[in-house]
Design an enzyme around this catalytic site. Structure first.
Site, PDB file in Angstrom:
ATOM      1  CG  ASP A 450      -2.249   0.635   1.022  1.00 45.73           C
ATOM      2  OD1 ASP A 450      -2.342   1.487   0.121  1.00 45.73           O
ATOM      3  OD2 ASP A 450      -3.197   0.302   1.756  1.00 45.73           O
ATOM      4  CG  ASP A 515      -9.577   2.122  -0.380  1.00 48.53           C
ATOM      5  OD1 ASP A 515      -9.012   1.068  -0.719  1.00 48.53           O
ATOM      6  OD2 ASP A 515      -9.038   2.991   0.334  1.00 48.53           O
TER       7      ASP A 515
HETATM    8  C1  GLA Z   1      -5.759   1.886   2.150  1.00 51.16           C
HETATM    9  C2  GLA Z   1      -6.194   0.741   1.276  1.00 51.16           C
HETATM   10  C3  GLA Z   1      -7.242  -0.070   1.973  1.00 51.16           C
HETATM   11  C4  GLA Z   1      -6.719  -0.557   3.294  1.00 51.16           C
HETATM   12  C5  GLA Z   1      -6.240   0.609   4.130  1.00 51.16           C
HETATM   13  C6  GLA Z   1      -5.524   0.150   5.371  1.00 51.16           C
HETATM   14  O1  GLA Z   1      -6.779   2.834   2.268  1.00 51.16           O
HETATM   15  O2  GLA Z   1      -6.631   1.209   0.044  1.00 51.16           O
HETATM   16  O3  GLA Z   1      -7.642  -1.153   1.164  1.00 51.16           O
HETATM   17  O4  GLA Z   1      -5.679  -1.472   3.080  1.00 51.16           O
HETATM   18  O5  GLA Z   1      -5.334   1.426   3.406  1.00 51.16           O
HETATM   19  O6  GLA Z   1      -5.071   1.193   6.138  1.00 51.16           O
END
Ligand code: GLA
Length: 713
Positions: A450, A515
């Protein structure tokens, strides 16, 4: 082999590239478009396309060279801005040699007076017609050469390509497509976020007003780069239209020492004379071949369970163990433990940088959890965010100076985290060491990588801007981990889809495109992403009944098939899910497994439709089987939703057409579906009728998805 004429000719299956590159003269793109037959010579195209000088301008029009550099006298936006402390700003790059081999040409150019050289490499993949362009610039002088802008190449566009599609968006709303007519002046997409971004995807499509999914000319453009980027299309007063794409460089960011070289990111182009779906199919085939490494090659993409929306930071072994069991029960094959497992990470304020298991939460480390995952026949995956650091972390307390910053400017607050200066070897070594130790200790098959903030102050210790170096350093870190742990698959995520590009995909295996698990929004996001990326790498999860991002309540009958047309996963809390939903989800996973070879290996076709519809399909390479999804996103004005005209099928074959989803009721007039004969074994019909006449769709509830299977008989 050295070229024997002033021209370079590369042919694919459906497109040809002609370059004019006379030794001693200026190099330029003469033609990139529909394939030219053997009877056409480059010299005659050159003659036909020769432009005249016009009154009020130079007596001979200045050629748009591969770099449109200022020394040629070109007065449109330059494709190459370099200087030595303000001098040497007007180079002219003349061809010194041309090498051509099967599918590939290399043009070397030099300007001795300014001490600059360029090497342009064009590679046209004959299997899918994707043209890759790589350019290298070198400083042959003694003092530093500052590069302010270097387009990979300047591409004159065919005059009929006067419409443009681009892909903008925001967090949880990535890949929104917009299409408009190009006018005099420039169209500019600049991304300065230090990551690929949600809002300025480095890709475009040029097309004509008549181009749709099935017909018409179009040119897909993608810059394979995860840092700052600039894409521009300039319509000049003289009627020429020039495309330029490259890395956006911050002031002073790139200054080449004597004999140093700069390689641009790779630019991909794909021309199609037969519409947008064919263009995408070319990109998909190319990217598939690149991705067919040892890691994913031949292996079906496992169904994921991701813990994020089920537990967020609230990790506890008993609950996670229950989730492992619930996931295994419905057919999940890979269990991914998201954010929250490492030292001090109880919320988003702390912990980044300390990549060790939190012993307060997991006293025996991750061993009991991973053992449970394996005992239930699943693979284990783990979330990491290696480039980031929380101020509340042991790493920051030990090395507060390891972050990117531009003092005395204050850092911009952003999810309580700062960015590590990955180009510093000691920083990269530390992060490598920590992740490497995790991979050594635990049997981890998958990393979700990430990157959750923009680079608002990307300054290195020396006081210089550092997005270029940072991007390369992240690539190197991934490459280094890959080399040591070749079996690991990696997902690229950046607050959802803010790092979705082929630079990162060249070293990762899955893209988390958003997301937002709201199936209605996802239909649009995934359709947008599919212009460039194959379904096999587009991560798509079944989220909660009431979406955490949009608060919209959507039925499983819509959520599940939406995720099926991608790399399927589940993110909903399985422990809080009712039995009916769980059973329906299990059925969808089984259906997906039955068809995933087709979904991931077939050719994607997008169907044209109205704004409240989304229809796509995948057709096997031999055209004998296909799967189509028709989604009615909203209500409509007319009595019935219209006719679904299938595409990509073999008109000479007969198919058995069956409705395989949903299992439950989705229409106010249920007898209409039963009477249609589509349920159960369906019926036989010719491919030609399906494509030309199409299927009258029944009246459906809004937010309904139908999935049709077609098998040749
Ligand atoms: C980001 C990712 C999510 C999740 C969060 C965790 O927003 O896109 O899918 O993994 O971080 O903090």
């Amino acid at each position: 082999m050295p070229a024997t004429s002033d021209f370079v000719v590369l042919h694919g299956c459906s497109s040809s590239l002609l370059l004019h590159a006379p030794v001693g003269g200026w190099p330029s793109v003469l033609y990139f478009g529909e394939r030219l037959g053997g009877g056409v010579s480059a010299a005659e195209v050159f003659r036909l396309r020769r432009r005249q000088g016009a009154k009020g301008g130079p007596s001979e029009e200045v050629v748009a060279t591969l770099s449109c550099e200022p020394g040629t006298g070109y007065l449109g936006p330059s494709g190459l801005n370099v200087h030595r402390e303000g001098r040497s700003w007007a180079p002219t790059l003349r061809v010194i040699s041309v090498e051509q081999e099967e599918g590939c040409a290399e043009i070397r150019c030099r300007d001795d007076a300014h001490g600059v050289h360029a090497v342009y490499r064009f590679t046209l993949d004959a299997r899918n017609d994707v043209l890759a362009i790589d350019t290298e610039l070198g400083n042959d002088g003694d003092d530093r050469l500052a590069i302010d802008w270097a387009a990979v190449a300047c591409i004159p566009l065919a005059p009929e390509l006067d419409e443009l599609m681009h892909f903008s968006g925001r967090w949880s709303g990535e890949f929104q497509t917009d299409r408009h007519r190009l006018r005099q002046g420039g169209f500019l997409v600049e991304n300065r976020r230090g990551r690929t971004s949600h809002d300025r995807f480095p890709g475009l499509v040029l097309c004509t007003a008549r181009t749709d999914e099935r017909a018409g000319a179009c040119l897909g453009v993608h810059l394979a780069w995860s840092g700052n980027s600039r894409l521009r299309v300039d319509t000049l007063a003289d009627g020429r239209r020039i495309l330029q794409c490259g890395e956006l460089l911050l002031p002073g960011e790139l200054r080449l020492a004597a004999n140093e070289r700069y390689r641009t990111p790779r630019l991909y182009l794909r021309h199609s004379a037969s519409g947008l779906s064919e263009m995408s199919a070319g990109f998909h085939d190319y990217f598939h071949r690149k991705l067919k490494g040892a890691r994913t090659g031949g292996r079906p993409r496992p169904v994921h369970y991701n813990t994020w929306e089920a537990v967020y930071f609230d990790h506890s072994l008993p609950v996670l163990t229950e989730l492992v069991d619930a996931a295994a029960d419905i057919g999940v094959e890979r269990f991914v433990l998201d954010d929250g497992w490492f030292k001090g990470r109880r919320d988003e304020r702390s912990g980044l940088g300390d990549w060790v298991v939190d012993r307060g939460v997991f006293p025996e480390g991750l061993h009991p959890l991973i053992e449970r995952v394996h005992s239930r026949g699943m693979e284990f995956g783990l979330w990491v965010e290696p480039e980031m650091i929380s101020e509340d972390s042991d790493l920051f307390r030990a090395h507060p100076d390891w972050v990117l910053a531009a003092p005395p400017a204050a850092q911009t607050p952003f999810r309580h985290q700062l960015v590590l200066d990955m180009a510093r070897p000691e920083v990269a070594d530390n992060v490598f060491g920590q992740i490497d130790a995790l991979l050594d200790e635990y049997e981890i098959g998958y990393l979700k990588w990430d990157m959750n903030r923009d680079l608002n102050h990307p300054g290195a210790r020396a006081g210089t801007a550092s997005v270029h170096a940072q991007t390369h350093a992240v690539y190197s870190l991934i490459d280094r981990l890959r080399e040591k742990h070749p079996q690991i698959e990696i997902e690229s995520c950046a607050s959802g889809g803010a790092r979705t590009d082929l630079g990162i995909l060249a070293r990762t295996d899955r893209l988390w495109v958003s997301d937002n698990n709201d199936a209605i929004d996802r239909q649009r996001i995934q359709r947008g992403a599919s212009f460039f990326f194959p379904l096999s790498v587009i991560g798509a999860h079944v989220g909660a009944r009431r979406c955490h991002v949009t608060n919209r309540v959507l039925p499983m009958a819509l959520r599940a098939p939406t995720a099926m047309f991608g790399h399927l996963g589940v993110e909903a809390d399985l422990l809080g899910m009712d039995d009916a939903d769980r059973a329906e989800l299990g059925a969808a996973i089984a259906l997906y497994k039955e068809h995933r070879e087709l979904i991931h290996g077939g050719e994607l076709v997008r169907l044209d439709g109205l704004a409240w519809q989304n229809a796509i399909g995948v057709v096997s390479r031999d055209r004998r089987s296909a799967l189509f999804s028709y989604c009615q996103l909203e209500s409509h004005d007319e009595v019935l939703p219209g006719v679904l005209r299938f595409a990509g099928l073999d008109a000479t074959l007969r198919y058995r057409l069956r409705l395989i989803w949903p299992a439950s009721d989705c229409t106010p007039t249920p007898q209409a579906l039963e009477n249609s004969g589509l349920t159960g074994d369906g019926y036989e019909v010719s491919g030609e009728a399906l494509v030309k006449a199409g299927l009258q769709l029944p009246l459906l509830y809004p937010q309904t998805c139908l999935v049709f299977a077609l098998d040749s008989v």
